[in-house]
Design a protein around this motif. Structure first.
Motif, PDB file in Angstrom:
ATOM      1  N   GLU A 279      50.367  41.716  35.340  1.00  0.00           N
ATOM      2  CA  GLU A 279      50.801  41.086  36.733  1.00  0.00           C
ATOM      3  C   GLU A 279      50.712  40.396  37.316  1.00  0.00           C
ATOM      4  O   GLU A 279      49.460  39.061  37.142  1.00  0.00           O
ATOM      5  N   ASN A 280      51.134  39.422  38.178  1.00  0.00           N
ATOM      6  CA  ASN A 280      50.924  38.245  39.215  1.00  0.00           C
ATOM      7  C   ASN A 280      50.144  38.186  39.823  1.00  0.00           C
ATOM      8  O   ASN A 280      49.950  39.054  40.322  1.00  0.00           O
ATOM      9  N   LEU A 281      48.909  37.605  39.735  1.00  0.00           N
ATOM     10  CA  LEU A 281      47.537  37.854  40.712  1.00  0.00           C
ATOM     11  C   LEU A 281      47.494  37.736  41.745  1.00  0.00           C
ATOM     12  O   LEU A 281      46.652  37.990  42.544  1.00  0.00           O
ATOM     13  N   LEU A 282      48.512  36.960  42.546  1.00  0.00           N
ATOM     14  CA  LEU A 282      49.089  37.232  43.718  1.00  0.00           C
ATOM     15  C   LEU A 282      49.665  38.585  44.192  1.00  0.00           C
ATOM     16  O   LEU A 282      48.942  39.009  45.326  1.00  0.00           O
ATOM     17  N   ASP A 283      49.780  39.113  43.519  1.00  0.00           N
ATOM     18  CA  ASP A 283      50.910  40.812  43.653  1.00  0.00           C
ATOM     19  C   ASP A 283      49.309  41.721  43.104  1.00  0.00           C
ATOM     20  O   ASP A 283      49.326  42.434  44.568  1.00  0.00           O
ATOM     21  N   PHE A 284      48.623  40.657  42.867  1.00  0.00           N
ATOM     22  CA  PHE A 284      47.340  42.003  42.429  1.00  0.00           C
ATOM     23  C   PHE A 284      46.834  42.068  43.476  1.00  0.00           C
ATOM     24  O   PHE A 284      45.965  43.056  43.549  1.00  0.00           O
ATOM     25  N   VAL A 285      46.121  40.411  44.237  1.00  0.00           N
ATOM     26  CA  VAL A 285      45.500  40.431  45.325  1.00  0.00           C
ATOM     27  C   VAL A 285      45.676  41.400  46.539  1.00  0.00           C
ATOM     28  O   VAL A 285      45.059  41.785  47.107  1.00  0.00           O
ATOM     29  N   ASP A 286      47.436  41.230  46.321  1.00  0.00           N
ATOM     30  CA  ASP A 286      48.019  41.665  47.970  1.00  0.00           C
ATOM     31  C   ASP A 286      48.042  43.661  47.523  1.00  0.00           C
ATOM     32  O   ASP A 286      47.409  44.051  48.797  1.00  0.00           O
ATOM     33  N   ILE A 287      48.149  43.233  46.402  1.00  0.00           N
ATOM     34  CA  ILE A 287      47.340  45.178  46.425  1.00  0.00           C
ATOM     35  C   ILE A 287      46.661  45.711  46.893  1.00  0.00           C
ATOM     36  O   ILE A 287      45.785  46.519  47.601  1.00  0.00           O
ATOM     37  N   LEU A 288      45.109  44.793  46.066  1.00  0.00           N
ATOM     38  CA  LEU A 288      43.967  44.841  46.297  1.00  0.00           C
ATOM     39  C   LEU A 288      43.681  44.686  47.118  1.00  0.00           C
ATOM     40  O   LEU A 288      42.807  45.799  48.467  1.00  0.00           O
ATOM     41  N   GLN A 289      44.244  44.068  48.428  1.00  0.00           N
ATOM     42  CA  GLN A 289      43.576  43.917  49.912  1.00  0.00           C
ATOM     43  C   GLN A 289      44.328  45.377  50.951  1.00  0.00           C
ATOM     44  O   GLN A 289      43.577  46.243  51.689  1.00  0.00           O
ATOM     45  N   GLN A 290      45.595  45.614  50.632  1.00  0.00           N
ATOM     46  CA  GLN A 290      46.010  46.746  50.791  1.00  0.00           C
ATOM     47  C   GLN A 290      45.216  47.991  50.472  1.00  0.00           C
ATOM     48  O   GLN A 290      45.093  48.966  51.547  1.00  0.00           O
ATOM     49  N   GLU A 291      44.681  48.262  49.419  1.00  0.00           N
ATOM     50  CA  GLU A 291      43.786  49.484  48.982  1.00  0.00           C
ATOM     51  C   GLU A 291      42.267  49.153  49.841  1.00  0.00           C
ATOM     52  O   GLU A 291      41.735  50.188  50.450  1.00  0.00           O
ATOM     53  N   LEU A 292      42.246  48.181  50.094  1.00  0.00           N
ATOM     54  CA  LEU A 292      40.917  47.682  50.504  1.00  0.00           C
ATOM     55  C   LEU A 292      40.849  47.873  52.000  1.00  0.00           C
ATOM     56  O   LEU A 292      40.145  48.628  52.578  1.00  0.00           O
ATOM     57  N   ILE A 293      41.704  48.326  52.251  1.00  0.00           N
ATOM     58  CA  ILE A 293      42.282  47.980  53.886  1.00  0.00           C
ATOM     59  C   ILE A 293      42.486  49.535  53.882  1.00  0.00           C
ATOM     60  O   ILE A 293      41.822  50.970  55.278  1.00  0.00           O
ATOM     61  N   ARG A 294      43.192  50.634  53.564  1.00  0.00           N
ATOM     62  CA  ARG A 294      42.707  52.503  53.080  1.00  0.00           C
ATOM     63  C   ARG A 294      41.427  52.341  53.256  1.00  0.00           C
ATOM     64  O   ARG A 294      41.761  53.389  53.522  1.00  0.00           O
ATOM     65  N   ALA A 295      40.656  51.783  52.395  1.00  0.00           N
ATOM     66  CA  ALA A 295      39.357  52.544  52.012  1.00  0.00           C
ATOM     67  C   ALA A 295      38.398  52.181  52.871  1.00  0.00           C
ATOM     68  O   ALA A 295      37.534  52.652  53.048  1.00  0.00           O
ATOM     69  N   GLY A 296      38.792  51.561  54.361  1.00  0.00           N
ATOM     70  CA  GLY A 296      37.875  50.903  55.050  1.00  0.00           C
ATOM     71  C   GLY A 296      37.157  49.779  54.726  1.00  0.00           C
ATOM     72  O   GLY A 296      36.391  49.801  55.892  1.00  0.00           O
TER      73      GLY A 296
END
Length: 359
Positions: A279-296
């Motif tokens: 996975e491209n690191l930029l894509d990885f970090v983008d998904i990470l921040q989406q999930e961090l927002i989802r988890a509060g």
């Protein structure tokens, strides 16, 4: 498909690095799923990263009556000899190691002590487990790393590739482990299997890993640096997939065979365990921040673009890791399968519970 020639039921298993990320998850799985197993865990609980996470992992393991923990370093030869003498492990899984590519540049002594001397002590103890006609160790499984591939141009990385160009001391010590295991398997017929792990992540992971460090910084409102201007690719592998692979591999030791020279062939094998999907690191970090927002963990209106900085490659790093897992699939019918979003969602949930909503 290989035949499982090593039974785990009723056996004593030694797992080093017991408070580590992979080691603790492996022990949990063994204690839960294997009948009448006894697991001896060894860890020196060093402070390379926050020890509260290590103690948290150990606390979870304390509930298992079939688990014994020993605080010790594998670099202490006498301690390792005493453990082998007292418990006589049938299977040894060496997960203990000083990890981290960048840390090896500034703290080389730690790598020689743990990854070279420590692993040598494990090999010597396995060798002498056969003394005086004892059954001894049936299978030694040990952690290697995708770092051994260095600047390998061919992708995906195959265990058939030549790996003589490490770009960090950490990678050099892991390649040394494979060489030492090969020599000992040839000389003393110790069945050994090395596992080259590819960027393992998940709940209660290592804080020095990028996804964990990114989370800490973003939560604190700090800028994160994305290396190689975002052009790095990593074969991220969820920890449960790693554990499943390790458990399967533990149950098949390389067969003892005699070569044309009348001497034993090395009972030696190496496998990649990776997601086979970089996975491209930029894509990885983008998904990470989406999930961090989802988890509060991060606020709903979090502006990720403000907190990211694209920078050049770091010394010791490689632009891509990509595992060829064909042999693992052929021999064990297994391939890591956890998707990135699913894995990061579980990490974000754990992070929220551990750091923000801790009861």
């Amino acid at each position: 498909m290989v035949d499982f020639n090593v039974k785990l039921e009723g056996k004593t298993v030694l797992v080093t690095g017991a408070a580590g990320f992979i080691g603790s998850n492996l022990i949990k799985r063994l204690c839960q799923d294997v009948k009448d197993i006894k697991v001896i865990g060894v860890d020196n609980l060093n402070d390379y990263y926050a020890v509260n996470i290590k103690y948290s992992r150990l606390k979870e393991l304390e509930e298992y009556k079939n688990f014994v923990f020993i605080k010790a370093s594998i670099s202490d030869k006498k301690v390792i000899e005493d453990i082998f003498e007292k418990y006589k492990p049938a299977i040894v899984v060496n997960m203990a190691a000083q990890a981290g590519v960048r840390y090896s540049i500034t703290n080389p002594d730690d790598y020689i002590e743990s990854n070279i001397i420590g692993f040598y002590n494990i090999l010597e103890a396995c060798r002498h487990s056969y003394d005086n006609g004892e059954a001894g160790v049936e299978h030694l499984v040990y952690a290697s790393s995708s770092s051994v591939y260095g600047t390998n141009k061919k992708v995906p990385y195959s265990t058939e590739d030549k790996v003589d160009n490490p770009v960090s001391l950490y990678a050099a010590t892991k390649k040394s482990n494979e060489l030492l295991a090969h020599a000992y398997s040839k000389l003393y017929n110790i069945p050994s299997t090395g596992l080259r792990f590819f960027t393992v992540y998940g709940p209660a992971g290592r804080p020095d890993m990028a996804y964990f460090g990114f989370t800490d910084k973003l939560r604190a409102g700090k800028t994160i640096q994305i290396f190689n201007y975002g052009n790095c690719k990593r074969d991220f592998t969820y920890v449960d997939d790693i554990v499943e692979g390790v458990v399967r591999v533990m149950q098949h030791a390389p067969e003892k065979m005699i070569g044309e020279d009348g001497l034993p062939l090395p009972t030696y094998k190496v496998y990649n365990i990776g997601n086979n999907s970089p996975e491209n690191l930029l894509d990885f970090v983008d998904i990470l921040q989406q999930e961090l927002i989802r988890a509060g963990v991060l606020p709903e209106n979090f502006n990720f673009d403000v907190y990211k900085e694209l920078v050049a490659m770091q010394p010791g790093d490689v632009p891509v890791t990509y595992a060829d897992t064909t042999e693992l699939e052929e021999d064990f019918g297994f391939k890591p399968h956890t998707g990135l979003r699913e894995g990061l969602r579980k990490f974000a949930k754990w992070y929220s519970e551990f750091y923000i909503n801790k009861k």
